[in-house]
Each structure stands twice: as structure tokens, then as C-alpha cells.
Design an enzyme around this catalytic site. Structure first.
Site, PDB file in Angstrom:
ATOM      1  N   SER A 157       0.805  -1.213   0.000  1.00 48.20           N
ATOM      2  CA  SER A 157       0.000   0.000   0.000  1.00 48.20           C
ATOM      3  C   SER A 157       0.841   1.268   0.000  1.00 48.20           C
ATOM      4  O   SER A 157       0.412   2.297  -0.538  1.00 48.20           O
ATOM      5  CB  SER A 157      -0.963   0.002   1.183  1.00 48.20           C
ATOM      6  OG  SER A 157      -0.261  -0.114   2.394  1.00 48.20           O
ATOM      7  N   HIS A 200       0.900   5.143   4.055  1.00 46.24           N
ATOM      8  CA  HIS A 200       0.115   5.631   2.923  1.00 46.24           C
ATOM      9  C   HIS A 200       0.428   7.101   2.660  1.00 46.24           C
ATOM     10  O   HIS A 200       0.635   7.515   1.517  1.00 46.24           O
ATOM     11  CB  HIS A 200      -1.384   5.494   3.212  1.00 46.24           C
ATOM     12  CG  HIS A 200      -1.824   4.094   3.473  1.00 46.24           C
ATOM     13  ND1 HIS A 200      -3.108   3.785   3.861  1.00 46.24           N
ATOM     14  CD2 HIS A 200      -1.160   2.912   3.421  1.00 46.24           C
ATOM     15  CE1 HIS A 200      -3.217   2.475   4.025  1.00 46.24           C
ATOM     16  NE2 HIS A 200      -2.049   1.940   3.771  1.00 46.24           N
TER      17      HIS A 200
END
Length: 250
Positions: free
Chosen positions: A145, A209
Site C-alpha cells: 500500500s 500511505h
């Protein structure tokens, strides 16, 4: 990516294959299917034996912040290996969906080499940044991610006007189309809010992220800023429009 927020962008450029994106998807899927996390390989056993194999697998190939800065060469490699390891089916499929949707156009505009550097380099640094902020955590961190967030950041810089279809919970998950310059910063804001509320090594690495997203945007700006600005002014040919149906985490 937020499991309550699903997105799809304008599809990959017609006639512009994305071999790096597709190779990354295949590699992540193969690693998952062959490893113990999928539960499909009988070599890893079942029940408690399988759970023990999964724990050992994540500790070997994932990032353990408490071990990362001890000078061990093996630990220094884990931010790279962790990019290909996923914790479960939802984790894998959510990440691969985002990579498929946003990766093809980004790769086509950036080029294979620059896209690879963006994905791998920013993904590595995103996990490193998370580990630096949680140096006492012994919880393994796995997943692509951080790297995929970098792709989203690069996509935002390169295609700010591309329409992104979002499913928003407070609108009863009705699909709503926004330009990327609205949808992706909104996604980043959700990650920021979630990171601020998380403590003691959250299950979802929201900070990774955010770091990946910022690095991806910055990388695209540094490497392709002038070309992207010329393209937006219409003095250089841009990508042909293509549409895909809306697609539905970490």
C-alpha cells in the site's frame, strides 16, 4: 487504502500496455498464493500449524520496526520484501485493484523505468518512514500500500482532471465522479485523520500511505513537472481518453 473508500479512474491508455504494472500484480498474487497467508498451500498445514507458519512468514519477510535500525543487513531488505507480502485476501485484492486502476496510466505517462523507480523507491521509503515513527513496535508490517499510495500521488500530479468514481459511505455508497484533484486529496485527508487516531502500531499503516503519497507526488513533479505542465496547456499531445467501468482498501 481505506476499506470504506473505493475508487476507479479513467482506464489504461488504449494501445499502451503497462508491463511493469501487470508484472507487479502477477508477482504479488503468486507470492500470496504460494505463501501461508492464502491458506491454499497444503505444505503449510492447517489450524494452529498454519497460524504459526503465517506468523513466522510475516516476521521473516515483513518490516519489524524494532529490528530495522539495529544494523542487520537482512532487516534492511525487509522494506523491499514486504512490498510483495500481503496479510489476507481482502488486503491483496484491495491493493491490486488500486494498482490496476491507477498504475497503467501512470506507467504509460512516466515510462517503465521511472514508474519502477517510483513504485519501488517510494514504497521502500514509505515503509521506512512508518518504521522510523514506530521504532518500538514489534508488529510485522506487510503490503504494497505504501508503493501504491506513491502511484496515487504520481497520478494526481500527472492527471489532476481525470475523473475518479468514488463510493462514499455517507451517500449510501452511491457512485459519485470527482476529478482526481478532489478525490485523491480527500483520500489522503482520510489517511491523515486515521493516522492521528491510531496508536501503538495500528493494524493499517496509514502513515505509510501518507508518506508514499507525498513521495510519489514529489517524484512525478521532479522528474516530469515540465512535461506535465506543457501537456496540460495543450501544447503537447496528451493520452487518448479511455473509459472503464467503475471498480471497486487496505
Amino acid at each position: 487504502m481505506s476499506r470504506n473508500w473505493s475508487a476507479s479512474a479513467v482506464g489504461a491508455m488504449r494501445g499502451s500496455p503497462a508491463p511493469v504494472t501487470h508484472t507487479l500484480i502477477v508477482l504479488c498474487c503468486l507470492v500470496f498464493l504460494l505463501g501461508p497467508a492464502s491458506g491454499l498451500n497444503p505444505a503449510h498445514g492447517s489450524g494452529e500449524e498454519l497460524l504459526a507458519a503465517q506468523r513466522a512468514y510475516f516476521r521473516r519477510w515483513g518490516v519489524i520496526p524494532a529490528d530495522l535500525f539495529d544494523g542487520s543487513p537482512g532487516a534492511a531488505l525487509t522494506p523491499a520484501t514486504a512490498l510483495f507480502v500481503h496479510g489476507g485476501w481482502v488486503h491483496l485484492l484491495g491493493n491490486m485493484l488500486f494498482l490496476h486502476v491507477f498504475g497503467a496510466m501512470t506507467e504509460a505517462r512516466m515510462g517503465r523505468v521511472r514508474f519502477t523507480v517510483c513504485y519501488a523507491g517510494c514504497g521502500y521509503l514509505a515503509l521506512l518512514g512508518y518504521a522510523a515513527a514506530h521504532t518500538d513496535s514489534g508488529q510485522p508490517l506487510v503490503g504494497a500500500s505504501g508503493a501504491i499510495s506513491a502511484v496515487l500521488g504520481a497520478f494526481l500530479f500527472l492527471f489532476p482532471r481525470a475523473r475518479v468514481t468514488s463510493l462514499l459511505p455517507f451517500l449510501f455508497f452511491l457512485p459519485v465522479r470527482f476529478p482526481a484533484w478532489v478525490a485523491l486529496p480527500f483520500w489522503a485527508a482520510l489517511q491523515w485523520a486515521a493516522a492521528g487516531q491510531a496508536a501503538d502500531g495500528p493494524e493499517v499503516a496509514y502513515l505509510a500511505h501518507l508518506v508514499g503519497f507525498a513521495l510519489g507526488f514529489g517524484y512525478a513533479w521532479l522528474r516530469l513537472g515540465r512535461a506535465a505542465a506543457v501537456s496540460r496547456r495543450g501544447t503537447a499531445p496528451g493520452p487518448p481518453a479511455a473509459r472503464t467501468p467503475p471498480a471497486d482498501r487496505e
